[in-house]
Write an enzyme that holds these catalytic residues in place. Structure first.
Site, PDB file in Angstrom:
ATOM      1  N   SER A  97       0.771  -1.290   0.051  1.00 15.56           N
ATOM      2  CA  SER A  97      -0.051   0.143  -0.099  1.00 15.56           C
ATOM      3  C   SER A  97       0.795   1.248  -0.020  1.00 15.56           C
ATOM      4  O   SER A  97       1.924   1.201   0.341  1.00 15.56           O
ATOM      5  CB  SER A  97      -0.957   0.091   1.281  1.00 15.56           C
ATOM      6  OG  SER A  97      -1.562   1.207   1.134  1.00 15.56           O
ATOM      7  N   TYR A 132      -1.887  -0.653  10.286  1.00 16.86           N
ATOM      8  CA  TYR A 132      -2.114  -0.997   9.015  1.00 16.86           C
ATOM      9  C   TYR A 132      -0.581  -0.543   8.125  1.00 16.86           C
ATOM     10  O   TYR A 132      -0.245  -1.167   7.394  1.00 16.86           O
ATOM     11  CB  TYR A 132      -3.109  -0.302   8.257  1.00 16.86           C
ATOM     12  CG  TYR A 132      -3.778  -0.761   6.865  1.00 16.86           C
ATOM     13  CD1 TYR A 132      -4.022  -1.886   6.635  1.00 16.86           C
ATOM     14  CD2 TYR A 132      -3.150   0.167   6.087  1.00 16.86           C
ATOM     15  CE1 TYR A 132      -4.639  -2.277   5.368  1.00 16.86           C
ATOM     16  CE2 TYR A 132      -3.511  -0.076   4.645  1.00 16.86           C
ATOM     17  CZ  TYR A 132      -3.942  -1.373   4.409  1.00 16.86           C
ATOM     18  OH  TYR A 132      -4.273  -1.751   3.029  1.00 16.86           O
TER      19      TYR A 132
END
Length: 262
Positions: free
Chosen positions: A103, A125
């Site tokens: 990501s 995350y």
């Protein structure tokens, strides 16, 4: 975690050409609306924050039945276990390619090699995605002798369970015209899953020798909706990455999955 081991126990194939490690969660995200609004009036921070989500979300992590932090277990450790357990059907005479979904939120700033599960941090995350980048690089070095290569991709801001967990579907569609206009400055706003898969599909068409394991491959999209692939170097420390790999090896050696009784 028990589902991962069930899958591997019932595996019926003799060789894997492509292994896509895509499962991921963002646990209990909440938008910091005050930060979002203030960012709109800070041009120097707008592109970075809107393309990475940095400082825009508050995330509260959970814990698995086995005692792992949920984000770490889902985004990283489960995949690591799978690669290890599938060792016999990866590589050899026929090449195998492992592709991790990373990501743009991946951040070395929030990651700590002393806390790879991010038990004490506030952005599990981003930490897990940086760990994925590091693992991909170090595992490529370790596995290439077996005819196995690893790379990471980023789908961008795409319609998925993660994005719909941040804001309701109707709100996303309400601001969709704005998202598409913002592609002029933030081309990682791919939104449609077809566009988000661009880098993944592009990778499968390339020869492994032509790919740089120190690069991450990004799905991008123009204002007019044309998808394309972009690359950027991964900010990784090889000594630190090796340390992380050894910690995961140790966790795997001591891991005992808890049966799913649901």
């Amino acid at each position: 975690m028990s589902h991962c081991y069930f899958l591997m126990a019932n595996f019926r194939f003799s060789h894997i050409n492509f292994l896509f490690l895509n499962a991921g969660i963002m646990a209990n995200p909440k938008v910091k609306f005050e930060t979002v609004i203030s960012t709109l009036f800070q041009p120097s921070k707008l592109v970075h924050r809107f393309s990475t989500g940095a400082d825009l979300l508050e995330i509260a992590d959970d814990t698995t039945k086995e005692g792992f932090k949920m984000t770490f277990a889902t985004n990283v450790f489960g995949h690591f276990c799978m690669v290890k357990e599938l060792d016999d059907v990866l590589g050899g005479e026929e090449p195998s390619r492992i592709v991790w979904t990373s990501s743009r939120t991946s951040s070395r700033e929030v990651f700590s090699v002393a806390d790879i599960q991010h038990t004490s941090g506030r952005d599990p995350y981003a930490s897990s995605k940086y760990l994925i980048d590091s693992l991909s690089v170090v595992m490529n070095d370790k596995l290439r002798a077996k005819n196995i290569t690893t790379n990471t991709t980023c789908p961008g801001l795409t319609q998925s369970g993660i994005s719909l967990g941040i804001l309701p579907w109707w709100f996303w569609y309400l601001i969709l015209p704005i998202i598409k206009l913002l592609r002029l400055f933030v081309p990682s706003f791919t939104w449609e899953p077809y566009n988000g898969a661009e880098a993944l599909i592009w990778l499968t068409t390339q020869k492994p020798s032509a790919l740089d394991p120190l690069c991450k491959y990004y799905s991008m999209c123009t204002v007019l909706g044309r998808a394309y692939t972009s690359t950027a170097k991964i900010d990784v420390d090889m000594v630190e990455a090796e340390n992380c790999y050894q910690q995961l090896e140790e966790l795997l050696r001591n891991f005992k999955p808890v049966p799913d009784v649901s």
